[in-house]
Write an enzyme that holds these catalytic residues in place. Sequence first.
Site, PDB file in Angstrom:
ATOM      1  N   SER A 154       0.544  -0.928   0.078  1.00 56.79           N
ATOM      2  CA  SER A 154       0.313   0.352  -0.173  1.00 56.79           C
ATOM      3  C   SER A 154       0.514   0.963   0.427  1.00 56.79           C
ATOM      4  O   SER A 154       2.164   1.301   0.485  1.00 56.79           O
ATOM      5  CB  SER A 154      -0.770  -0.088   1.272  1.00 56.79           C
ATOM      6  OG  SER A 154      -1.230   1.336   1.878  1.00 56.79           O
ATOM      7  N   TYR A 179      -2.375  -0.206   9.933  1.00 59.21           N
ATOM      8  CA  TYR A 179      -2.798  -0.781   8.773  1.00 59.21           C
ATOM      9  C   TYR A 179      -1.438  -0.932   7.328  1.00 59.21           C
ATOM     10  O   TYR A 179      -0.963  -1.719   7.196  1.00 59.21           O
ATOM     11  CB  TYR A 179      -3.931  -0.354   8.062  1.00 59.21           C
ATOM     12  CG  TYR A 179      -3.961  -0.481   6.403  1.00 59.21           C
ATOM     13  CD1 TYR A 179      -4.306  -1.285   6.512  1.00 59.21           C
ATOM     14  CD2 TYR A 179      -3.700   1.109   5.390  1.00 59.21           C
ATOM     15  CE1 TYR A 179      -4.171  -1.665   4.831  1.00 59.21           C
ATOM     16  CE2 TYR A 179      -3.505   0.571   3.893  1.00 59.21           C
ATOM     17  CZ  TYR A 179      -4.136  -0.774   3.420  1.00 59.21           C
ATOM     18  OH  TYR A 179      -3.835  -1.278   2.505  1.00 59.21           O
TER      19      TYR A 179
END
Length: 362
Positions: A154, A179
């Site tokens: 990501s 995350y």
Amino acid sequence: MRALDARAGPVAPDGPRLTDNTGMRKILITGAAGFIGMHVSQALLARGDTVIGLDNLNDYYDPQLKRDRVASLQAGPDAGRFQFVEADLVDMAGLNALFDAHGFDGVVHLAAQAGVRYSLTHPHAYAQSNLVGFVNMLEACRRHRTAHLVYASSSSVYGGNTRMPFSENDAVDHPVSLYAATKKANELMAHTYSHLYGLPTTGLRFFTVYGPWGRPDMAPMLFTRAILAGEPIKVFNHGKMQRDFTFIDDIVAGVVATLDRPPVADDAFDRAAPQASGSWAPYKVFNIGHSEPVQLMDFIRTLESALGVSAQLDLQPMAPGDVPATYADVSALQAWTGVAPHTGLSEGIGRFVAWYRQYHRA
């Protein structure tokens, strides 16, 4: 990125390939009921591959959208080469049984607990899916000698970085959400397996993907639903945000081209001055984005134009765990695969809105 011909496959620089692009491979796609997973499944099926799609259909957002994505794959022209398996990556025995049954030629691992803000309140979901689930996938690929594991990282790994555009060789040691930390951990775990066991792995750092069948927790879906309902939209950091919005077709082109080119050990890798995006092991990490950041207010105006409705703005401060800007340097991925982004924002938003209206009428 440059559109791929479904039969011929991508044109890329000289180097090793997973196959000769004649199709008839068997690929495991985890997160196949997800936004990106559905579209990658479609692309691989269209060029002749067999796809086994795995997903646990969790309730992070409405599972009906996930079921509808799967139903679309099962009703498509290549449905005979698609099989859906509802399963969870934390089930190591089940994962090994799946690998034993199919002998996959490659894996595209997209399953993960997504969302920056959700990680503030549900940290254990990220530990289970993004850490336990990922090491289970690495173990399954090691045990079954998988030819190539492509996995989702990501843009969130860049955390508090401010130098733009983000380069794969920038330090990513300061995450601002759990995350992001789990995604950086995935890259480190993958490198370990590439080094210890020679498992070819490629991580893709996705930048703000949007398009038909998108996630309902992302801005395009949130904004569109609210605008059409006459409700205000939350605009964080008072609209002073930039995002490298990337249309789903460009993402799929990059994922498929990456899958077709596994990394190999690099004996010339300089350990005295190491580059984070590569290794002496068969390991790569790439940004995958549009490389053209868009002001959030410009994105909203483009969406208003496509909808023919003006938005009511609810200006908010910066949300915890968020960042003011993202901007991908995609030159490394383009050099490796030969594909480059091409879908402009106006075209992409227009295609998203057309799908949204059709889906919700249905």
